[in-house]
Design a protein around this motif. Structure first.
Motif, short mmCIF file in Angstrom:
data_model
loop_
_atom_site.label_atom_id
_atom_site.label_comp_id
_atom_site.label_asym_id
_atom_site.label_seq_id
_atom_site.Cartn_x
_atom_site.Cartn_y
_atom_site.Cartn_z
N PRO A 62 0.80 -1.24 0.00
CA PRO A 62 0.00 0.00 0.00
C PRO A 62 0.83 1.28 0.00
N GLU A 63 1.94 1.29 0.72
CA GLU A 63 2.75 2.51 0.76
C GLU A 63 3.35 2.80 -0.62
N LEU A 64 3.86 1.75 -1.27
CA LEU A 64 4.45 1.94 -2.61
C LEU A 64 3.38 2.28 -3.64
N LEU A 65 2.18 1.72 -3.46
CA LEU A 65 1.07 2.08 -4.37
C LEU A 65 0.73 3.56 -4.23
N GLY A 66 0.86 4.09 -3.00
CA GLY A 66 0.61 5.51 -2.78
C GLY A 66 1.63 6.37 -3.52
N VAL A 67 2.89 5.96 -3.45
CA VAL A 67 3.95 6.69 -4.17
C VAL A 67 3.67 6.62 -5.67
N ARG A 68 3.32 5.41 -6.12
CA ARG A 68 3.04 5.21 -7.55
C ARG A 68 1.86 6.10 -8.00
N ARG A 69 0.81 6.16 -7.18
CA ARG A 69 -0.35 6.97 -7.54
C ARG A 69 0.04 8.43 -7.70
N ASP A 70 0.84 8.95 -6.78
CA ASP A 70 1.25 10.36 -6.88
C ASP A 70 2.06 10.62 -8.15
N LEU A 71 2.98 9.70 -8.46
CA LEU A 71 3.81 9.88 -9.66
C LEU A 71 2.95 9.76 -10.93
N GLU A 72 1.99 8.83 -10.90
CA GLU A 72 1.11 8.65 -12.06
C GLU A 72 0.20 9.85 -12.26
N THR A 73 -0.28 10.42 -11.14
CA THR A 73 -1.14 11.60 -11.25
C THR A 73 -0.37 12.74 -11.90
N ALA A 74 0.87 12.93 -11.45
CA ALA A 74 1.70 14.01 -12.02
C ALA A 74 1.97 13.76 -13.51
N LEU A 75 2.26 12.51 -13.85
CA LEU A 75 2.53 12.18 -15.25
C LEU A 75 1.29 12.42 -16.12
N GLU A 76 0.14 11.92 -15.65
CA GLU A 76 -1.08 12.09 -16.44
C GLU A 76 -1.43 13.57 -16.62
N GLU A 77 -1.22 14.36 -15.56
CA GLU A 77 -1.49 15.80 -15.67
C GLU A 77 -0.57 16.44 -16.72
N ARG A 78 0.69 16.01 -16.71
CA ARG A 78 1.63 16.54 -17.71
C ARG A 78 1.18 16.20 -19.11
N LEU A 79 0.80 14.93 -19.32
CA LEU A 79 0.41 14.48 -20.65
C LEU A 79 -0.86 15.20 -21.12
N ARG A 80 -1.82 15.35 -20.20
CA ARG A 80 -3.07 16.01 -20.60
C ARG A 80 -2.87 17.51 -20.84
N ALA A 81 -1.93 18.10 -20.10
CA ALA A 81 -1.64 19.53 -20.32
C ALA A 81 -1.04 19.73 -21.72
N ARG A 82 -0.20 18.81 -22.16
CA ARG A 82 0.38 18.94 -23.50
C ARG A 82 -0.68 18.79 -24.58
N TRP A 83 -1.62 17.90 -24.32
CA TRP A 83 -2.74 17.68 -25.25
C TRP A 83 -3.58 18.95 -25.33
N ALA A 84 -3.84 19.58 -24.17
CA ALA A 84 -4.61 20.81 -24.15
C ALA A 84 -3.85 21.92 -24.88
N GLU A 85 -2.56 21.97 -24.63
CA GLU A 85 -1.71 23.00 -25.24
C GLU A 85 -1.67 22.86 -26.76
N ALA A 86 -1.69 21.60 -27.24
CA ALA A 86 -1.63 21.37 -28.69
C ALA A 86 -2.96 21.71 -29.36
N GLY A 87 -4.02 21.87 -28.55
CA GLY A 87 -5.33 22.21 -29.12
C GLY A 87 -6.14 20.95 -29.37
N VAL A 88 -6.93 20.56 -28.37
CA VAL A 88 -7.74 19.35 -28.48
C VAL A 88 -8.77 19.51 -29.60
N PRO A 89 -8.78 18.60 -30.60
CA PRO A 89 -9.78 18.72 -31.67
C PRO A 89 -11.15 18.33 -31.15
N PRO A 90 -12.22 18.70 -31.87
CA PRO A 90 -13.56 18.30 -31.43
C PRO A 90 -13.64 16.77 -31.39
N THR A 91 -14.40 16.24 -30.43
CA THR A 91 -14.52 14.78 -30.32
C THR A 91 -15.22 14.22 -31.55
#
Ligand SMILES: [Fe+2]
Ligand SMILES: [Fe+2]
Length: 318
Positions: A62-91
């Motif tokens: 559980p402790e390592l899963l907590g560390v993993r979750r924090d790192l994954e949250t930061a990574l996903e936020e980074r990836l989604r921010a780049r997608w937003a920055e590139a201009g998300v096309p209409p779905t």
């Protein structure tokens, strides 16, 4: 595989903790992107082949899963921010998902490492690139395998058809990861799983981490399949260029054969992934359409960042 070399405070703590589950004290903050990337890569690896010097129970600690979750949250936020920055096309409407994927791939203007290999790279540069690529190719297709049980019927059948090919059509000698391993040996490099992780650039770790993140979370199944589609759609032509570059440098043989295999295979996989996997997934689960495009964008984006880093480093050496 043994635990990787730490790259900062967090990975230092993590490697010590994995080697000794009794170790007390909680995880420190990462002190760099490099430190964060190798830490998340290591935590994800616990769900793949693991480490001979780590406790296998660490995967669900559980402790390592907590560390993993924090790192994954930061990574996903980074990836989604780049997608937003590139201009998300209409779905797109579900039926238009394959075309939207083609448009995304066609609009990709990231630098091409395969172009550089074909025309300019010297032998050392190609070997350096192969060491970097080995982080993924020695576990080729494994992140996508986690997605199989999470898909509706048609997408599941199509993913299995694609994976069956990636895993050698039942012949262990034809496994793509094994073909790559044989290629590494033929060019004088090490071929054991994870051999060059300590040399991996953070851009390369981020590329691998993004694929594992998508593969390991059911919530991100659309992104995983979009990522796979973009990967397959941008593989056939560059693989041909890799063959030409390897042949030019006298590195023909098994490594060239690995890329040659992908010229034809991925021309087929491209359609399987875009139409039969992503198209039917969007049709059955329309809320996944936007996620499929996010995953595809991410695949192109992390590759472009990795290519820029490699080409930049070579330029500096000159
Ligand atoms: Fe492959
Ligand atoms: Fe493929």
């Amino acid at each position: 595989m043994r635990l990787p070399k730490p790259r900062g405070a967090l990975s230092e703590w993590l490697v010590a903790r994995l080697a000794d589950p009794e170790l007390s004290g909680s995880a420190p903050e990462a002190d760099s992107w490099d430190d964060e990337s190798i830490s998340l890569w290591t935590l994800h690896e616990l769900s793949f082949r693991g480490f001979e010097d780590a406790d296998d129970r660490a995967e669900w600690d559980p402790e390592l899963l907590g560390v993993r979750r924090d790192l994954e949250t930061a990574l996903e936020e980074r990836l989604r921010a780049r997608w937003a920055e590139a201009g998300v096309p209409p779905t797109p409407a579900p039926a238009d998902v394959p075309t939207a994927l083609e448009d995304l791939v066609a609009a990709d203007d990231g630098p091409s490492l395969a172009d550089f290999v074909r025309r300019h790279a010297d032998r050392d540069q190609v070997l350096e690139l192969l060491r970097q690529r080995s982080v993924y190719h020695l576990k080729e297709s494994d992140p996508s395998a986690f997605v199989v049980p999470r898909l509706p019927v048609r997408a599941k059948a199509a993913l299995m058809a694609l994976q069956f090919d990636e895993y050698g059509d039942g012949d262990p000698n034809r496994l793509h990861s094994h073909l790559f391993a044989r290629g590494l040996v033929a060019v004088g490099l090490r071929a054991e799983y994870g051999a060059y992780v300590d040399d991996a650039l953070p851009e390369n770790l981020e590329m691998n981490n993004a694929g594992s993140l998508f593969g390991l979370h059911r919530r991100l199944r659309g992104a995983a399949m979009g990522h796979l589609a973009a990967f397959e759609m941008t593989s056939s032509l560059p693989s041909r260029k890799m063959v030409q570059g390897l042949d030019r440098l006298g590195l023909d043989g098994p490594m060239s054969a690995y890329y040659d295999e992908h010229v034809e295979a991925d021309a087929i996989h491209e359609h399987l992934a875009a139409r039969d996997i992503c198209g039917t997934l969007a049709d059955d689960e329309p809320d996944q359409a936007a996620e499929i495009l996010f995953g595809a964008f991410t695949c192109l984006d992390v590759e472009a960042r990795f290519a820029t880093a490699m080409l930049g480093a070579w330029e500096e050496q000159r």
